[in-house]
Motif scaffolding. Structure first.
Motif, mmCIF file in Angstrom:
data_model
loop_
_atom_site.group_PDB
_atom_site.id
_atom_site.type_symbol
_atom_site.label_atom_id
_atom_site.label_comp_id
_atom_site.label_asym_id
_atom_site.label_seq_id
_atom_site.Cartn_x
_atom_site.Cartn_y
_atom_site.Cartn_z
ATOM 1 N N GLU A 125 0.825 -1.205 0.000
ATOM 2 C CA GLU A 125 0.000 0.000 0.000
ATOM 3 C C GLU A 125 0.862 1.260 0.000
ATOM 4 O O GLU A 125 1.957 1.281 0.575
ATOM 5 N N LEU A 126 0.336 2.300 -0.617
ATOM 6 C CA LEU A 126 0.936 3.626 -0.527
ATOM 7 C C LEU A 126 0.488 4.259 0.785
ATOM 8 O O LEU A 126 -0.706 4.416 1.033
ATOM 9 N N ALA A 127 1.460 4.597 1.634
ATOM 10 C CA ALA A 127 1.172 5.259 2.905
ATOM 11 C C ALA A 127 1.336 6.765 2.741
ATOM 12 O O ALA A 127 2.347 7.238 2.206
ATOM 13 N N VAL A 128 0.351 7.511 3.197
ATOM 14 C CA VAL A 128 0.392 8.973 3.202
ATOM 15 C C VAL A 128 0.742 9.431 4.611
ATOM 16 O O VAL A 128 0.107 9.002 5.583
ATOM 17 N N VAL A 129 1.723 10.291 4.734
ATOM 18 C CA VAL A 129 2.118 10.832 6.027
ATOM 19 C C VAL A 129 1.596 12.269 6.129
ATOM 20 O O VAL A 129 1.893 13.113 5.278
ATOM 21 N N ALA A 148 2.658 15.496 4.070
ATOM 22 C CA ALA A 148 4.092 15.701 4.237
ATOM 23 C C ALA A 148 4.891 14.845 3.276
ATOM 24 O O ALA A 148 5.931 15.261 2.768
ATOM 25 N N GLY A 149 4.421 13.631 3.034
ATOM 26 C CA GLY A 149 5.161 12.740 2.153
ATOM 27 C C GLY A 149 4.526 11.366 2.076
ATOM 28 O O GLY A 149 3.400 11.154 2.553
ATOM 29 N N GLY A 236 2.099 13.462 11.600
ATOM 30 C CA GLY A 236 2.571 12.144 11.997
ATOM 31 C C GLY A 236 1.547 11.051 11.891
ATOM 32 O O GLY A 236 1.883 9.870 12.067
ATOM 33 N N ASP A 237 0.289 11.377 11.602
ATOM 34 C CA ASP A 237 -0.691 10.331 11.313
ATOM 35 C C ASP A 237 -0.369 9.697 9.958
ATOM 36 O O ASP A 237 0.164 10.359 9.058
ATOM 37 N N ILE A 238 -0.720 8.435 9.825
ATOM 38 C CA ILE A 238 -0.468 7.675 8.603
ATOM 39 C C ILE A 238 -1.803 7.235 8.002
ATOM 40 O O ILE A 238 -2.707 6.810 8.732
ATOM 41 N N ILE A 239 -1.917 7.321 6.683
ATOM 42 C CA ILE A 239 -3.081 6.770 5.988
ATOM 43 C C ILE A 239 -2.598 5.686 5.031
ATOM 44 O O ILE A 239 -1.799 5.955 4.124
ATOM 45 N N ASN A 240 -3.042 4.454 5.254
ATOM 46 C CA ASN A 240 -2.814 3.365 4.301
ATOM 47 C C ASN A 240 -3.945 3.410 3.279
ATOM 48 O O ASN A 240 -5.116 3.254 3.632
#
Length: 280
Positions: A125-129, A148-149, A236-240
């Protein structure tokens, strides 16, 4: 730029790589602190990387690229071909579930198959930071400004726990080591179009997943905008963001993971992971 953390588990230190491709120690820029939600903006704003000391010595373990992750928000069935292979209808709105931050391990760390598991599965998966607070965002442009990245995430899942044991999906998603992340966070300015990335995953050298983010049902910025109306996203939250077709769940002929199996995972520009499966 690339932001990462290297070193033994629990003793990682932050590093950064710019246009010259050289890894440099980041701690001097962060006053000795680790790469966390509190220091992420400072790290991303760095410009004079050449003044930082180069990383010396032999190869070191990459840990998760961010410490102190707040929450991991996951989107289910977000690729058209993945929905088709599982026999699910294309969702009208994003399917949302959560993973706990303590599922996160480094990109090459051992992944543990849970006790009594018979259907442990993989999901590149592409993780969104998230880089800034997102609350009730009005449009995709404002959502893009909050990213952020990006990084690689392997949303490891136990399908029997997830789908056959009642309740919600969380039981099959939150076993220890079930979210390898990294090896690095690539800043958003280095990814002009997050919807044109190739994603691939191999098991024991066999290519199982070979897709692209162009197949997403809900795009990256729409996901961020949408989620901001149901929860506050913080730095700092992550979205998968979901997985392409090719998971074991999608084919009766594809075996689930077993101890000793090796997963290799990559996304264009975001590096590569390699995990060996062990027993919990």
């Amino acid at each position: 730029m690339k932001l990462a953390r290297i070193g033994a588990p629990g003793a990682e230190r932050p590093v950064v790589s710019g246009t010259d491709g050289i890894w440099r120690e980041l701690a001097p820029l962060l006053d000795g602190a680790d790469l966390t939600p509190a220091t992420l903006a400072t790290a991303l704003a760095a410009r004079d990387l050449g003044s930082l000391p180069e990383v010396t010595g032999g190869p070191e373990r990459f840990g998760p690229p961010l410490a102190g992750i707040g929450k991991i928000v996951c989107i289910g069935l977000n690729y058209r071909q993945h929905a088709a292979e599982t026999g699910a209808a294309v969702p009208d709105e994003p399917i949302v579930f959560l993973k706990t931050p303590d599922t996160v391990v480094g990109p090459d760390d051992e992944v543990l198959i849970p006790r009594a598991s018979v259907k442990t599965d993989y999901e590149v998966e592409l993780a969104v930071v998230i880089g800034r607070e997102a609350r009730y965002l009005p449009d995709a442009a404002s959502a893009a400004a909050c990213v952020a990245g990006y990084a690689i995430s392997n949303d490891v899942s136990e399908r029997e726990f997830q789908l056959e044991r009642g309740g919600q999906w969380d039981k099959g998603k939150n076993c220890e080591t079930f979210n390898p992340l990294g090896p690095w966070l690539l800043s958003a300015d280095e990814v002009p179009d997050p919807h044109s990335l190739g994603l691939r995953l191999w098991v024991n050298g066999e290519l199982r997943q070979d897709g692209g983010t162009h197949d997403m049902i809900f795009g990256v910025h729409e996901i961020v905008r949408y989620l901001s109306h149901f929860m506050t996203l913080r730095p700092g939250d992550i979205i998968n963001t979901g997985t392409p077709a090719g998971v074991a769940l999608g084919s009766p002929q594809t075996p689930y993971l077993r101890p000793g199996d090796v997963m290799e995972v990559e996304i264009d520009g975001l590096g590569r992971q390699r995990q060996t499966l062990g027993k919990a």
